[in-house]
Structures are given as C-alpha cells and as structure tokens.
Design an enzyme around this catalytic site. Structure first.
Site, mmCIF file in Angstrom:
data_model
loop_
_atom_site.group_PDB
_atom_site.id
_atom_site.type_symbol
_atom_site.label_atom_id
_atom_site.label_comp_id
_atom_site.label_asym_id
_atom_site.label_seq_id
_atom_site.Cartn_x
_atom_site.Cartn_y
_atom_site.Cartn_z
ATOM 1 N N GLY A 27 0.791 -1.242 0.000
ATOM 2 C CA GLY A 27 0.000 0.000 0.000
ATOM 3 C C GLY A 27 0.810 1.274 0.000
ATOM 4 O O GLY A 27 0.265 2.360 0.204
ATOM 5 N N LEU A 28 2.120 1.182 -0.229
ATOM 6 C CA LEU A 28 2.953 2.389 -0.171
ATOM 7 C C LEU A 28 3.233 2.991 -1.544
ATOM 8 O O LEU A 28 4.025 3.923 -1.667
ATOM 9 C CB LEU A 28 4.274 2.088 0.540
ATOM 10 C CG LEU A 28 4.144 1.727 2.019
ATOM 11 C CD1 LEU A 28 5.507 1.583 2.661
ATOM 12 C CD2 LEU A 28 3.344 2.793 2.767
ATOM 13 N N SER A 85 4.674 1.655 -4.330
ATOM 14 C CA SER A 85 6.001 1.411 -4.923
ATOM 15 C C SER A 85 5.919 1.374 -6.452
ATOM 16 O O SER A 85 6.831 1.851 -7.133
ATOM 17 C CB SER A 85 6.611 0.118 -4.391
ATOM 18 O OG SER A 85 5.802 -0.967 -4.745
ATOM 19 N N SER A 86 4.817 0.854 -7.016
ATOM 20 C CA SER A 86 4.711 0.777 -8.485
ATOM 21 C C SER A 86 4.663 2.183 -9.071
ATOM 22 O O SER A 86 5.362 2.491 -10.037
ATOM 23 C CB SER A 86 3.431 0.054 -8.919
ATOM 24 O OG SER A 86 3.371 -1.189 -8.321
ATOM 25 N N ALA A 87 3.823 3.042 -8.462
ATOM 26 C CA ALA A 87 3.701 4.409 -8.979
ATOM 27 C C ALA A 87 5.041 5.123 -8.879
ATOM 28 O O ALA A 87 5.487 5.773 -9.833
ATOM 29 C CB ALA A 87 2.632 5.168 -8.195
ATOM 30 N N ALA A 88 5.722 4.989 -7.730
ATOM 31 C CA ALA A 88 7.006 5.674 -7.550
ATOM 32 C C ALA A 88 8.023 5.189 -8.576
ATOM 33 O O ALA A 88 8.810 5.976 -9.109
ATOM 34 C CB ALA A 88 7.521 5.458 -6.127
ATOM 35 N N ASP A 123 -1.581 8.181 -6.703
ATOM 36 C CA ASP A 123 -0.260 7.712 -6.249
ATOM 37 C C ASP A 123 0.850 8.382 -7.066
ATOM 38 O O ASP A 123 1.845 8.861 -6.513
ATOM 39 C CB ASP A 123 -0.147 6.185 -6.402
ATOM 40 C CG ASP A 123 -1.035 5.432 -5.416
ATOM 41 O OD1 ASP A 123 -1.892 6.068 -4.783
ATOM 42 O OD2 ASP A 123 -0.870 4.205 -5.287
#
Ligand code: MEV
Length: 332
Positions: A118-119, A121-124, A164
C-alpha cells in the site's frame, strides 16, 4: 538533443491518509509523500534495447526500436517490469533523435519501499523511471512526467485514479481529485504516523475491481458512502491545517468503517485497527488498496514508544514510523 549519457531520479512512496477507492470514482483523497524512496538511474546504450535491473535481483531486457507485446511469452521478470519498459519506450520513441540514432537505455532501480503493502512502490517506480529516462533527452517538467507515469501505472490497474503518481511526482500533502483541481495542504507541523505492515501482500487491481463489483450491485449505498468519504476528506483537510490530531484521528477511523463496508478490509486489519485504537492511537485505518497491506495509526508523540511496544507484544507485525515529507520527484 541528447543532454547527457547518464541521469538519475528518485521518487517517494506515499500513504493515503483518507479517501482511497472512492477517489477512483471522483471523490477526493488526501495523500502524503513519505520518507522512503525509489532511485532510478538511466544510461544510454548503443544496442536498441531497454534493459531493466533491480537491486532485488531481477533483470529484464526488451526491444527499444519497437514495442514488445505484453504476452504470455514474456518471462516473469519481463511481466513484472513491463510498465517501466512501456514508459521508457514511450519516452524514447517520442524523442526523434534517439529513434533515429537507434539508441537503447539501461535502467537500474534501487528501492527502500516495500512492495505490495500500500505504499505506492509501483507508482514511484513509474515516476522515477520516466523522469530518469526523460532527462536523457530533454528537460521535462513534472506534468509531463506525471502524465506518462500515470499511463504506465494504468497498465497495472487500468482504473488508477492517478493519485499515487501525482503525490510521488509533486510531493507533500495533497488534496487530490481525479482530473480535478489538486492542492497542497499546508500544516504547521510535519505529520507523522506509525505504519503497521501486516506482511499480507495485496493486488491493487483485484481490490479495485472488487469495489467496482460492489458499486455495480449497490449503486445508491455506494453513492452514500462516497458522499460520506468526501465529507470526511473535507473535514480532514481542515483538521490538518488547524493542527487538530484528535479530529483527524476520528475522521480516519470513520473512513476505515466505510472501507470495511466496501469489503476491502480484512478481519485481521479490522482487529488490528481496533487494537491500535485501544493502544492509544487517535485514529487508525488501512492505507491504500487494503486486502491486508498496511494500517496507518495517528499516535500522540508521547505514546509512540509504548504503542510500538504494545503492537510488538501482541502481533509480530513490523512498525515503521513514517513522516510526510514535502519532497516529491528529485532529479540529479
Ligand atoms: C491505491 O493506493 C489507491 C486506490 O484508491 C487506487 C487508486 O486510487 O488508483 C485503491
């Protein structure tokens, strides 16, 4: 014009303080970038290939002069990195001289963002990849980067609200509306929370489609819940500017009940949230898509140590203190 042979970018993880899932359907959400980042370096290579390597050990290679299809013939590493490949390919093919010179790019990824909890990571990783590859060819502004990163993220889950990618690009605490007017929320003090990682990995795509089914089958109930979510976000934005953690905590817990009604919380998460409240949190809720993942708890500073101790005593879940930071994407 090619500016450089090597460029680097880093983008932050995020927490959704309030409004997840409803944001996909036009309600607002409040998201904050946190002090965990993904770092991407991109380097021009001569063979027209896009090579993606990560510090977690995988490595995948694709064509740069044509778009490889995302089919069953791809390896696991290629499937996993496909959105990053797609993003890099779009940037390269949009750069006339890279296309003419038949260049490729090697992309190296280092991350301190745990994956699937939920942090964001994919978007970042999409944001940092577009930024690093983009700066090899031209100076790019944040909107250009956000738009392409969001397109790539939509290959992971097609209904992505873009929240995100937006917060990872622009940073800070954001009142976000899909395709709407977003604004930064100014606070007197930096907001910090305790993130409790249940270790249960989720699929955002599966949870977003679960909510879609819920909405199709319960249209008017969903509309009522979305109206409540909007009201909660608006009140929370005020609570944040007024520096009122008690009110903010209450709103977070109300938001959790809406998410429970949607069916994206789990029994473990519900119990964990209640335990957080019993252990002194002002408020607690799941963050992100749900289905396990992480819980954020707003805990008074003076109780933080005791709170973490109580959680460790009862559960073996990892507690990660997170602070909302204003830094979004950074290029260097
Ligand atoms: C995921 O971090 C947040 C969701 O609302 C999905 C989205 O906004 O695209 C569940």
């Amino acid at each position: 014009m090619i500016l450089t042979n090597l460029s680097r970018a880093s983008a932050p993880a995020k927490v959704v303080l309030l409004g997840e899932h409803f944001v996909v359907y036009g309600s607002p959400a409040i998201l904050g970038s946190i002090d965990r980042r993904i770092r991407v370096s991109a380097q021009i290579i001569r063979p027209p290939q896009i090579i993606i390597r990560s510090d977690t050990g995988f490595s995948a290679s694709f064509a740069a002069n044509k778009l490889d299809e995302c089919g069953t013939n791809l390896s696991e590493a290629q499937k996993f990195t496909y959105p990053l490949y797609f993003a890099a390919h779009e940037v390269i093919s949009g750069s006339l001289n890279a296309k003419a010179a038949k260049l490729g790019v090697e992309i190296d990824i280092h991350s301190d963002i745990p994956y699937g909890i939920g942090l964001g990571s994919s978007a970042a990783s999409c944001v940092a990849t577009v930024a690093a590859v983009g700066s090899l060819f031209l100076k790019r502004d944040r909107h250009w980067i956000f738009t392409r990163a969001h397109r790539a993220e939509r290959l992971i889950h097609k209904s992505s609200s873009g929240g995100d990618c937006y917060v990872s690009t622009f940073g800070g605490l954001i009142y976000y509306i899909r395709n709407g007017k977003n604004r930064k929320i100014k606070t007197r003090r930096s907001v910090s929370m305790i993130l409790v990682n249940t270790g249960i990995k989720h699929s955002t795509k599966a949870l977003v489609s679960l909510v879609e089914n819920f909405r199709n089958q319960n249209t008017s109930l969903f509309d009522d819940l979305a109206n409540s979510a909007t009201h909660i976000c608006d009140q929370a934005a005020l609570a944040l500017t007024e520096d009122n953690p008690i009110k903010l905590g209450r709103l977070m817990s109300r938001n959790q009940r809406l998410l429970e009604t949607l069916g994206v919380s789990t029994v473990e998460t519900d119990n964990l949230v209640r335990y957080c409240l019993d252990s002194g949190a002002y408020g607690a809720k799941l963050t992100g898509a749900g289905g396990g993942g992480s819980v954020i708890a707003l805990v008074p500073d003076e109780y933080k140590t005791e709170f973490e101790y109580k959680l460790l005593e009862k559960y073996s879940y990892q507690c990660i203190p997170v602070q909302i930071k204003s830094y979004g994407l950074m290029k260097y």
